[in-house]
Motif scaffolding. Structure first.
Motif, short mmCIF file in Angstrom:
data_model
loop_
_atom_site.label_atom_id
_atom_site.label_comp_id
_atom_site.label_asym_id
_atom_site.label_seq_id
_atom_site.Cartn_x
_atom_site.Cartn_y
_atom_site.Cartn_z
N SER A 49 45.40 39.92 45.13
CA SER A 49 46.09 39.32 44.14
C SER A 49 46.59 37.84 44.32
CB SER A 49 47.28 40.37 43.88
OG SER A 49 46.99 41.63 43.70
N THR A 50 46.93 37.56 45.42
CA THR A 50 47.29 36.21 45.73
C THR A 50 45.91 35.22 45.30
OG1 THR A 50 48.72 36.57 47.39
CG2 THR A 50 47.87 34.41 47.39
N MET A 51 44.75 35.71 45.87
CA MET A 51 43.52 35.03 45.48
C MET A 51 43.29 34.74 43.94
SD MET A 51 39.63 36.04 46.43
CE MET A 51 39.50 37.18 45.20
N LEU A 52 43.58 35.92 43.40
CA LEU A 52 43.36 35.69 41.88
C LEU A 52 44.45 34.76 41.27
CD1 LEU A 52 42.76 39.52 40.26
CD2 LEU A 52 41.10 37.52 40.64
N ARG A 53 45.56 35.04 41.68
CA ARG A 53 46.87 34.11 40.93
C ARG A 53 46.34 32.53 41.21
NH1 ARG A 53 51.47 36.43 39.55
NH2 ARG A 53 52.70 35.00 40.14
N GLN A 102 48.82 44.21 36.41
CA GLN A 102 49.05 45.34 36.74
C GLN A 102 50.03 46.06 35.69
OE1 GLN A 102 50.05 45.94 40.93
NE2 GLN A 102 50.50 47.80 40.72
N ARG A 103 51.05 45.42 35.28
CA ARG A 103 52.00 45.55 34.24
C ARG A 103 51.66 44.86 33.03
NH1 ARG A 103 54.83 50.08 35.71
NH2 ARG A 103 55.08 49.95 37.89
N PHE A 104 52.06 45.28 31.95
CA PHE A 104 51.18 44.98 30.69
C PHE A 104 52.04 43.61 30.25
CE2 PHE A 104 52.02 49.57 30.68
CZ PHE A 104 50.85 49.96 31.47
N GLU A 180 44.36 44.94 39.36
CA GLU A 180 44.63 46.37 39.47
C GLU A 180 45.19 46.69 38.23
OE1 GLU A 180 44.54 47.94 42.18
OE2 GLU A 180 44.85 46.87 44.02
N PRO A 181 44.31 46.62 37.04
CA PRO A 181 44.47 46.77 35.59
C PRO A 181 44.90 48.42 35.63
CG PRO A 181 42.30 46.46 35.94
CD PRO A 181 42.94 46.18 37.28
N VAL A 209 37.40 41.37 39.25
CA VAL A 209 38.58 42.60 39.04
C VAL A 209 38.71 42.96 40.29
CG1 VAL A 209 38.39 45.01 38.30
CG2 VAL A 209 37.02 43.42 37.20
N VAL A 210 39.99 42.75 40.82
CA VAL A 210 40.72 43.52 41.99
C VAL A 210 41.16 44.98 41.63
CG1 VAL A 210 42.82 43.49 43.24
CG2 VAL A 210 41.47 41.37 42.86
N THR A 211 40.48 46.05 42.20
CA THR A 211 40.98 47.07 41.70
C THR A 211 40.66 48.38 43.07
OG1 THR A 211 40.40 49.02 40.16
CG2 THR A 211 38.45 47.78 41.18
N HIS A 212 41.09 49.60 42.87
CA HIS A 212 40.88 50.59 43.80
C HIS A 212 39.89 51.55 43.19
CE1 HIS A 212 43.77 49.58 47.01
NE2 HIS A 212 44.61 49.54 46.18
#
Length: 258
Positions: A49-53, A102-104, A180-181, A209-212
């Motif tokens: 997430s830090t990379m995306l930010r 993650q949060r809308f 993490e959408p 896309v960062v995701t699990h």
């Protein structure tokens, strides 16, 4: 899997990020081609997430560089030296990069329609009539044409996330980032959000896309990157990595999530 060009849209080179003494990103290199879906997986705290930010200028970088298109993100290079961009210039760069969290983060006092209209009117100076027409088309695209006049509290989590995707698309970005959408959603609501993302990929949108969601990575991803401890451990074709990971740490992680 999408059809991509071989023209890089995003270049992350030697990216480091410190939070005080904490070295979160330790020399990340990542290239994303135009039209590519680049999926990033890894344990919590690995720096995804830090990379995306950093790409979206929500965090300043400590070292390295990020380019989107032909623009260096956050800086201007003059005679081999980097100079910080002004706030106005950073805002202009950020407008070209859509982000879904993650949060809308929807405005609770505005309808779905006005949540999608807001930024094009306030930031891009679109007329309300043009913004409304585009917003209704986007809500239809994410399957929510019949919810345009509903407030966030009247929508399910999955519906709110689809409004958030429409809101990001309303700025007509050249790149979409997803952090993490689906992780805050009930399991039965995940599919609707992933289907919208699949349609976006088919349309040729460049996405990180960062995701699990390993199934999404396998089905839609053009590249899969596994991060751990602030470094890229393994990167390549999603189906090959998922079926036959080469690094012990990747094997261990996938054995837990699959």
């Amino acid at each position: 899997m999408t059809i991509t060009t071989q023209k890089p849209l995003v270049r992350i080179e030697g990216l480091h990020k410190y939070f005080g003494p904490h070295h979160v990103l330790r020399g990340i290199d990542l290239t994303v081609n135009q039209g590519e879906v680049s999926v990033v997986i890894g344990p919590s705290g690995s720096g995804k997430s830090t990379m995306l930010r950093c790409v979206n200028l929500l965090e300043t970088i400590s070292a390295g560089r990020i380019s989107v298109g032909d623009q260096l993100i956050g800086y201007r290079e003059v005679n081999g030296r980097l100079h910080d961009l002004k706030v106005r210039e950073i805002a202009a760069q950020r407008r070209e990069i859509g982000m879904v969290f993650q949060r809308f983060n929807l405005f609770p006092h505005k309808t779905a329609l006005y949540n999608v209209m807001e930024a094009p009117v306030q930031v891009k100076g679109k007329s309300k009539s043009d913004a409304k027409k585009a917003a209704l088309e986007l809500l239809d695209r994410v399957g929510l044409a019949d919810r345009a006049n509903h407030y966030p509290a009247q929508l399910s989590g999955g519906q709110q996330q689809r409004v958030a995707i429409a809101r990001a698309l309303a700025m007509e970005p050249e790149l979409m980032l997803f952090d993490e959408p689906t992780s805050a959603l009930d399991p039965e609501l995940v599919g609707d959000v992933l289907n919208v993302m699949k349609d976006l990929a088919k349309s040729g949108m460049t996405m990180i896309v960062v995701t699990h969601e390993i199934g999404f990575a396998r089905e839609v991803g053009d590249r899969l990157t596994f991060m751990d401890g602030g470094v890229v451990v393994e990167s390549g074709d999603p189906r090959e990595i998922i079926a036959n990971p080469q690094h012990a740490r990747t094997k261990e992680f996938l054995s837990r999530v699959l």
